[in-house]
Design a protein around this motif. Sequence first.
Motif, PDB file in Angstrom:
ATOM      1  N   ALA A 206       0.844  -1.193   0.000  1.00 29.56           N
ATOM      2  CA  ALA A 206       0.000   0.000   0.000  1.00 29.56           C
ATOM      3  C   ALA A 206       0.876   1.238   0.000  1.00 29.56           C
ATOM      4  CB  ALA A 206      -0.914   0.014   1.225  1.00 29.56           C
ATOM      5  N   GLU A 207       0.334   2.325  -0.517  1.00 32.33           N
ATOM      6  CA  GLU A 207       1.012   3.613  -0.407  1.00 32.33           C
ATOM      7  C   GLU A 207       0.251   4.449   0.610  1.00 32.33           C
ATOM      8  OE1 GLU A 207       0.988   6.022  -3.858  1.00 32.33           O
ATOM      9  OE2 GLU A 207      -1.064   5.557  -4.425  1.00 32.33           O
ATOM     10  N   ILE A 208       0.995   4.994   1.551  1.00 32.18           N
ATOM     11  CA  ILE A 208       0.408   5.779   2.628  1.00 32.18           C
ATOM     12  C   ILE A 208       0.748   7.244   2.398  1.00 32.18           C
ATOM     13  CG2 ILE A 208       0.205   6.059   5.113  1.00 32.18           C
ATOM     14  CD1 ILE A 208      -0.477   3.250   4.205  1.00 32.18           C
ATOM     15  N   GLY A 209      -0.295   8.063   2.237  1.00 29.47           N
ATOM     16  CA  GLY A 209      -0.094   9.491   2.059  1.00 29.47           C
ATOM     17  C   GLY A 209      -0.707  10.263   3.209  1.00 29.47           C
ATOM     18  N   VAL A 210      -0.486  11.551   3.210  1.00 33.27           N
ATOM     19  CA  VAL A 210      -1.003  12.404   4.282  1.00 33.27           C
ATOM     20  C   VAL A 210      -1.847  13.521   3.662  1.00 33.27           C
ATOM     21  CG1 VAL A 210      -0.419  13.984   6.169  1.00 33.27           C
ATOM     22  CG2 VAL A 210       0.917  11.893   5.814  1.00 33.27           C
ATOM     23  N   GLY A 211      -3.024  13.729   4.243  1.00 37.48           N
ATOM     24  CA  GLY A 211      -3.929  14.765   3.763  1.00 37.48           C
ATOM     25  C   GLY A 211      -4.196  15.834   4.803  1.00 37.48           C
ATOM     26  N   THR A 212      -4.982  16.805   4.432  1.00 37.82           N
ATOM     27  CA  THR A 212      -5.266  17.999   5.222  1.00 37.82           C
ATOM     28  C   THR A 212      -3.976  18.775   5.506  1.00 37.82           C
ATOM     29  OG1 THR A 212      -6.868  16.550   6.347  1.00 37.82           O
ATOM     30  CG2 THR A 212      -6.855  18.838   6.999  1.00 37.82           C
ATOM     31  N   ILE A 213      -3.080  18.753   4.519  1.00 39.01           N
ATOM     32  CA  ILE A 213      -1.838  19.523   4.608  1.00 39.01           C
ATOM     33  C   ILE A 213      -2.154  20.991   4.309  1.00 39.01           C
ATOM     34  CG2 ILE A 213       0.398  19.935   3.510  1.00 39.01           C
ATOM     35  CD1 ILE A 213       0.561  17.425   5.084  1.00 39.01           C
ATOM     36  N   THR A 214      -1.801  21.862   5.238  1.00 37.71           N
ATOM     37  CA  THR A 214      -2.098  23.286   5.052  1.00 37.71           C
ATOM     38  C   THR A 214      -0.866  24.186   5.126  1.00 37.71           C
ATOM     39  OG1 THR A 214      -2.580  23.540   7.415  1.00 37.71           O
ATOM     40  CG2 THR A 214      -4.449  23.020   5.957  1.00 37.71           C
ATOM     41  N   SER A 215       0.324  23.598   5.321  1.00 38.78           N
ATOM     42  CA  SER A 215       1.526  24.426   5.421  1.00 38.78           C
ATOM     43  C   SER A 215       2.742  23.661   4.901  1.00 38.78           C
ATOM     44  CB  SER A 215       1.782  24.832   6.880  1.00 38.78           C
ATOM     45  OG  SER A 215       2.197  23.711   7.649  1.00 38.78           O
ATOM     46  N   GLY A 216       3.765  24.419   4.568  1.00 37.76           N
ATOM     47  CA  GLY A 216       5.004  23.808   4.126  1.00 37.76           C
ATOM     48  C   GLY A 216       5.644  22.962   5.209  1.00 37.76           C
ATOM     49  N   ASN A 217       5.532  23.394   6.474  1.00 34.70           N
ATOM     50  CA  ASN A 217       6.099  22.628   7.575  1.00 34.70           C
ATOM     51  C   ASN A 217       5.429  21.264   7.699  1.00 34.70           C
ATOM     52  OD1 ASN A 217       7.691  22.306  10.106  1.00 34.70           O
ATOM     53  ND2 ASN A 217       5.662  22.347  11.051  1.00 34.70           N
ATOM     54  N   GLN A 218       4.114  21.218   7.593  1.00 35.38           N
ATOM     55  CA  GLN A 218       3.401  19.940   7.639  1.00 35.38           C
ATOM     56  C   GLN A 218       3.823  19.050   6.475  1.00 35.38           C
ATOM     57  OE1 GLN A 218      -0.681  21.216   7.601  1.00 35.38           O
ATOM     58  NE2 GLN A 218      -0.851  21.240   9.837  1.00 35.38           N
ATOM     59  N   ALA A 219       3.961  19.637   5.301  1.00 34.73           N
ATOM     60  CA  ALA A 219       4.384  18.862   4.132  1.00 34.73           C
ATOM     61  C   ALA A 219       5.755  18.248   4.354  1.00 34.73           C
ATOM     62  CB  ALA A 219       4.392  19.751   2.891  1.00 34.73           C
ATOM     63  N   ASN A 220       6.685  19.035   4.884  1.00 30.34           N
ATOM     64  CA  ASN A 220       8.038  18.530   5.128  1.00 30.34           C
ATOM     65  C   ASN A 220       8.043  17.406   6.155  1.00 30.34           C
ATOM     66  OD1 ASN A 220       9.253  20.298   3.305  1.00 30.34           O
ATOM     67  ND2 ASN A 220       9.536  21.896   4.850  1.00 30.34           N
ATOM     68  N   ARG A 221       7.251  17.536   7.213  1.00 26.74           N
ATOM     69  CA  ARG A 221       7.179  16.491   8.236  1.00 26.74           C
ATOM     70  C   ARG A 221       6.585  15.201   7.661  1.00 26.74           C
ATOM     71  NH1 ARG A 221       4.661  18.100  13.877  1.00 26.74           N
ATOM     72  NH2 ARG A 221       5.606  16.075  14.370  1.00 26.74           N
ATOM     73  N   ALA A 222       5.564  15.353   6.837  1.00 22.44           N
ATOM     74  CA  ALA A 222       4.931  14.174   6.237  1.00 22.44           C
ATOM     75  C   ALA A 222       5.906  13.452   5.314  1.00 22.44           C
ATOM     76  CB  ALA A 222       3.682  14.589   5.474  1.00 22.44           C
ATOM     77  N   LEU A 223       6.622  14.198   4.496  1.00 29.28           N
ATOM     78  CA  LEU A 223       7.563  13.571   3.575  1.00 29.28           C
ATOM     79  C   LEU A 223       8.738  12.949   4.324  1.00 29.28           C
ATOM     80  CD1 LEU A 223       7.543  16.210   0.692  1.00 29.28           C
ATOM     81  CD2 LEU A 223       6.351  14.013   0.805  1.00 29.28           C
ATOM     82  N   ALA A 224       9.172  13.595   5.410  1.00 28.63           N
ATOM     83  CA  ALA A 224      10.248  13.027   6.219  1.00 28.63           C
ATOM     84  C   ALA A 224       9.816  11.710   6.863  1.00 28.63           C
ATOM     85  CB  ALA A 224      10.673  14.024   7.302  1.00 28.63           C
ATOM     86  N   GLY A 225       8.515  11.568   7.138  1.00 27.26           N
ATOM     87  CA  GLY A 225       8.003  10.342   7.736  1.00 27.26           C
ATOM     88  C   GLY A 225       7.718   9.237   6.736  1.00 27.26           C
ATOM     89  N   GLY A 226       7.893   9.534   5.447  1.00 23.96           N
ATOM     90  CA  GLY A 226       7.721   8.508   4.440  1.00 23.96           C
ATOM     91  C   GLY A 226       6.444   8.583   3.634  1.00 23.96           C
ATOM     92  N   ALA A 227       5.709   9.691   3.708  1.00 24.36           N
ATOM     93  CA  ALA A 227       4.464   9.820   2.946  1.00 24.36           C
ATOM     94  C   ALA A 227       4.738   9.655   1.458  1.00 24.36           C
ATOM     95  CB  ALA A 227       3.812  11.177   3.205  1.00 24.36           C
ATOM     96  N   ALA A 228       3.907   8.846   0.797  1.00 21.24           N
ATOM     97  CA  ALA A 228       4.074   8.590  -0.635  1.00 21.24           C
ATOM     98  C   ALA A 228       3.425   9.665  -1.483  1.00 21.24           C
ATOM     99  CB  ALA A 228       3.496   7.227  -0.988  1.00 21.24           C
ATOM    100  N   PHE A 229       2.490  10.403  -0.901  1.00 17.08           N
ATOM    101  CA  PHE A 229       1.819  11.487  -1.614  1.00 17.08           C
ATOM    102  C   PHE A 229       1.223  12.435  -0.586  1.00 17.08           C
ATOM    103  CE2 PHE A 229      -1.338   8.177  -0.955  1.00 17.08           C
ATOM    104  CZ  PHE A 229      -2.465   8.860  -0.528  1.00 17.08           C
ATOM    105  N   LEU A 230       0.872  13.646  -1.043  1.00 16.33           N
ATOM    106  CA  LEU A 230       0.255  14.638  -0.165  1.00 16.33           C
ATOM    107  C   LEU A 230      -1.045  15.131  -0.776  1.00 16.33           C
ATOM    108  CD1 LEU A 230       3.261  16.888   0.982  1.00 16.33           C
ATOM    109  CD2 LEU A 230       2.370  14.803   2.037  1.00 16.33           C
ATOM    110  N   VAL A 231      -1.985  15.479   0.102  1.00 17.25           N
ATOM    111  CA  VAL A 231      -3.283  16.013  -0.304  1.00 17.25           C
ATOM    112  C   VAL A 231      -3.535  17.281   0.496  1.00 17.25           C
ATOM    113  CG1 VAL A 231      -5.744  15.561  -0.543  1.00 17.25           C
ATOM    114  CG2 VAL A 231      -4.112  13.659  -0.715  1.00 17.25           C
TER     115      VAL A 231
END
Length: 231
Positions: free
Chosen positions: A72-97
């Motif tokens: 499975a690919e695990i992504g993170v949604g309800t991203i509203t800031s660059g900081n949240q995006a960076n944390r999600a990608l650092a944790g291994g998120a495969a995609f962002l919403v």
Amino acid sequence: MIIETRTQRPAPSGLLLKTPVIAVLRASHAREYLPVIDALVRGGISTIELTLSTEGVFDALPLLVREFGSEAEIGVGTITSGNQANRALAGGAAFLVTPTMNIEVLKSCAARGIPVYPGGLTPTELLEGWNAGATAVKVFPASTVGPGYLAQLRGPFPDIQVIPSGGVGTADAIAWIEAGAMAVSIGSPLLQDVFDSADLAGLAKRADDLTARVAESLAARNGKMMTGGQR
């Protein structure tokens, strides 16, 4: 003089193209996610969005990514800031919403080759996101416009790729696929009360039923495209 530049656009994953359903998870805490994701994967849904409205997502994300690996690919949604995006990608998120057309997050993902699905509703918002490099634009809230909206968008924007989200039920999901959506994003109509009832078998069955119906609709749509019946 207007100079056109080529937009860098990350491609959707093979998992999503094969089964164009994104399951959107919301719970009181991310520690509840693992068995639910397992049930979804058993039912054939392999693209999972963890929303930041749930507590503990950043802590749970690396564990879930390791647990499900290539299944499975695990992504993170309800991203509203660059900081949240960076944390999600650092944790291994495969995609962002994102729920809104956040161009900062969008361009950052596009530059890194990470699939990104930014939310918007109006033609202006959706075209802005598409031109900035979105993998697909998220029509949100999709229930306010319906599948017919996609045909209207494709008139002036024939190449735009769309994923509906927000109030999308099972029947709506099939209608959006038939209308030409790249994928559908579905939450509570699929999950129902699984976090309270722990009815994982029921969830797996709903996921299996949905993916089977989506596959049929996708095959029919592709067949029409090959015969020139629709775009």
